[in-house]
Write an enzyme that holds these catalytic residues in place. Structure first.
Site, PDB file in Angstrom:
ATOM      1  N   ARG A  93       0.800  -1.132  -0.010  1.00  0.00           N
ATOM      2  CA  ARG A  93       0.015  -0.164   0.113  1.00  0.00           C
ATOM      3  C   ARG A  93       1.054   1.161   0.180  1.00  0.00           C
ATOM      4  NH1 ARG A  93      -3.745  -2.059   4.946  1.00  0.00           N
ATOM      5  NH2 ARG A  93      -2.494  -3.708   4.820  1.00  0.00           N
ATOM      6  N   GLU A 145       7.351   2.244  -6.321  1.00  0.00           N
ATOM      7  CA  GLU A 145       7.551   1.331  -5.161  1.00  0.00           C
ATOM      8  C   GLU A 145       7.984   2.565  -4.353  1.00  0.00           C
ATOM      9  OE1 GLU A 145       7.097  -0.568  -2.931  1.00  0.00           O
ATOM     10  OE2 GLU A 145       8.741  -2.104  -2.835  1.00  0.00           O
ATOM     11  N   ASP A 188      14.519  -1.331   0.112  1.00  0.00           N
ATOM     12  CA  ASP A 188      15.219  -1.758   1.294  1.00  0.00           C
ATOM     13  C   ASP A 188      16.057  -2.904   1.150  1.00  0.00           C
ATOM     14  OD1 ASP A 188      15.385  -1.216   4.279  1.00  0.00           O
ATOM     15  OD2 ASP A 188      14.357  -2.808   4.574  1.00  0.00           O
ATOM     16  N   LYS A 229      17.160   2.784   0.500  1.00  0.00           N
ATOM     17  CA  LYS A 229      18.118   2.673   1.496  1.00  0.00           C
ATOM     18  C   LYS A 229      19.158   1.417   1.091  1.00  0.00           C
ATOM     19  CE  LYS A 229      14.461   2.344   4.808  1.00  0.00           C
ATOM     20  NZ  LYS A 229      14.227   1.673   6.234  1.00  0.00           N
ATOM     21  N   VAL A 249      11.530   5.068   8.412  1.00  0.00           N
ATOM     22  CA  VAL A 249      10.769   6.389   7.912  1.00  0.00           C
ATOM     23  C   VAL A 249       9.044   5.928   7.665  1.00  0.00           C
ATOM     24  CG1 VAL A 249      12.524   7.332   6.779  1.00  0.00           C
ATOM     25  CG2 VAL A 249      11.156   5.812   5.492  1.00  0.00           C
TER      26      VAL A 249
HETATM   27  P1  IMP Z   1      12.160  -4.913   0.702  1.00  0.00           P
HETATM   28  O1  IMP Z   1      11.774  -6.115   0.290  1.00  0.00           O
HETATM   29  O2  IMP Z   1      13.135  -4.854   1.987  1.00  0.00           O
HETATM   30  O3  IMP Z   1      13.232  -3.881  -0.226  1.00  0.00           O
HETATM   31  O4  IMP Z   1      11.122  -4.118   1.481  1.00  0.00           O
HETATM   32  C1  IMP Z   1      10.657  -3.137   0.992  1.00  0.00           C
HETATM   33  C2  IMP Z   1       9.221  -2.722   1.395  1.00  0.00           C
HETATM   34  O5  IMP Z   1       9.434  -2.724   3.010  1.00  0.00           O
HETATM   35  C3  IMP Z   1       8.787  -1.593   1.243  1.00  0.00           C
HETATM   36  O6  IMP Z   1       8.047  -1.425   0.027  1.00  0.00           O
HETATM   37  C4  IMP Z   1       8.174  -0.962   2.484  1.00  0.00           C
HETATM   38  O7  IMP Z   1       6.770  -1.324   2.520  1.00  0.00           O
HETATM   39  C5  IMP Z   1       8.954  -1.769   3.661  1.00  0.00           C
HETATM   40  N1  IMP Z   1       9.610  -1.004   4.147  1.00  0.00           N
HETATM   41  C6  IMP Z   1      11.082  -0.961   4.038  1.00  0.00           C
HETATM   42  N2  IMP Z   1      11.791   0.288   4.836  1.00  0.00           N
HETATM   43  C7  IMP Z   1      10.688   0.900   5.472  1.00  0.00           C
HETATM   44  C8  IMP Z   1      10.563   1.898   6.363  1.00  0.00           C
HETATM   45  O8  IMP Z   1      11.520   2.566   6.784  1.00  0.00           O
HETATM   46  N3  IMP Z   1       9.166   2.359   6.739  1.00  0.00           N
HETATM   47  C9  IMP Z   1       8.169   1.606   6.574  1.00  0.00           C
HETATM   48  N4  IMP Z   1       8.266   0.513   5.469  1.00  0.00           N
HETATM   49  C10 IMP Z   1       9.358   0.277   5.205  1.00  0.00           C
END
Ligand code: IMP
Length: 182
Positions: free
Chosen positions: A45, A101, A105, A133, A155
């Site tokens: 979302r 997106e 992360d 990040k 964040v």
């Molecule tokens: P990844 O699969 O680890 O790259 O995660 C990406 C998803 O994690 C993003 O679309 C966010 O929904 C969530 N996410 C990553 N960092 C944060 C943050 O700092 N705050 C809130 N949601 C986060």
């Protein structure tokens, strides 16, 4: 469920976000200038505010679709398992697709989503993420457009939540825990 107490410190202002989106959208419009229609896919979302502002700055015919993949639970650590909770409504074979997106992360979510969408044979498949990040990356994943690179902070705001809260903040803020359990 107990909720840890926290305060939110502004990191990126609403004005800075708007200015950056204008520049990114201009670049996307140039990149896809020859498209008949760009399919803009928002990852739910967290991207719902970003995609709303981004598409209004893109100077091309666009179609908007949404995909929901699971990533975070009600916690600040990323789960490694990525599941598709809601798939696209439309077909993307032969189409120009831009995945939107909120945050890259660890990179697991986008890697999974791009692999899945790539298998549907789009003409072009690109990614625009509001925040990046890089310090947290576990799998190699580079978005084609990034709004802002940020340090390893949790964040919220501008569509991004902490345990479903704070999505309605107009700016991006960093969560600072104050220690006590409520
Ligand atoms: P990844 O699969 O680890 O790259 O995660 C990406 C998803 O994690 C993003 O679309 C966010 O929904 C969530 N996410 C990553 N960092 C944060 C943050 O700092 N705050 C809130 N949601 C986060």
């Amino acid at each position: 469920m107990p909720q840890r107490q926290y305060v939110i410190d502004e990191m990126i202002s609403a004005k800075a976000i708007a200015a950056r989106i204008e520049a990114v959208a201009r670049d996307i419009s140039t990149h896809f200038a020859d498209t008949d229609k760009l399919v803009v896919v928002g990852l739910l979302r967290g991207s719902f505010v970003f995609i709303a502002d981004l598409v209004r700055e893109i100077d091309l015919p666009v179609e908007v679709d949404f995909l929901e993949a699971s990533s975070y639970g009600d916690d600040t650590t990323s789960s490694r398992e990525v599941r598709i909770l809601k798939d696209l409504r439309g077909k993307i074979e032969g189409r120009d697709v831009l995945v939107v997106e909120d945050i890259v992360d660890t990179g697991h979510t986008l890697t999974h989503v791009l692999h899945m969408l790539g298998g549907r044979k789009p003409r072009r498949l690109a990614v625009c993420a509001l925040l990046d990040k890089p310090a947290r990356r576990e799998v190699e994943m580079n978005a084609d457009w990034i709004g802002f690179e940020i340090p390893d902070e949790f964040v919220v705001g501008y569509g991004i939540d902490f345990a479903q809260r704070n999505r309605n903040l107009p700016y991006i803020g960093k969560v600072r825990f104050t220690g006590d359990e409520a």
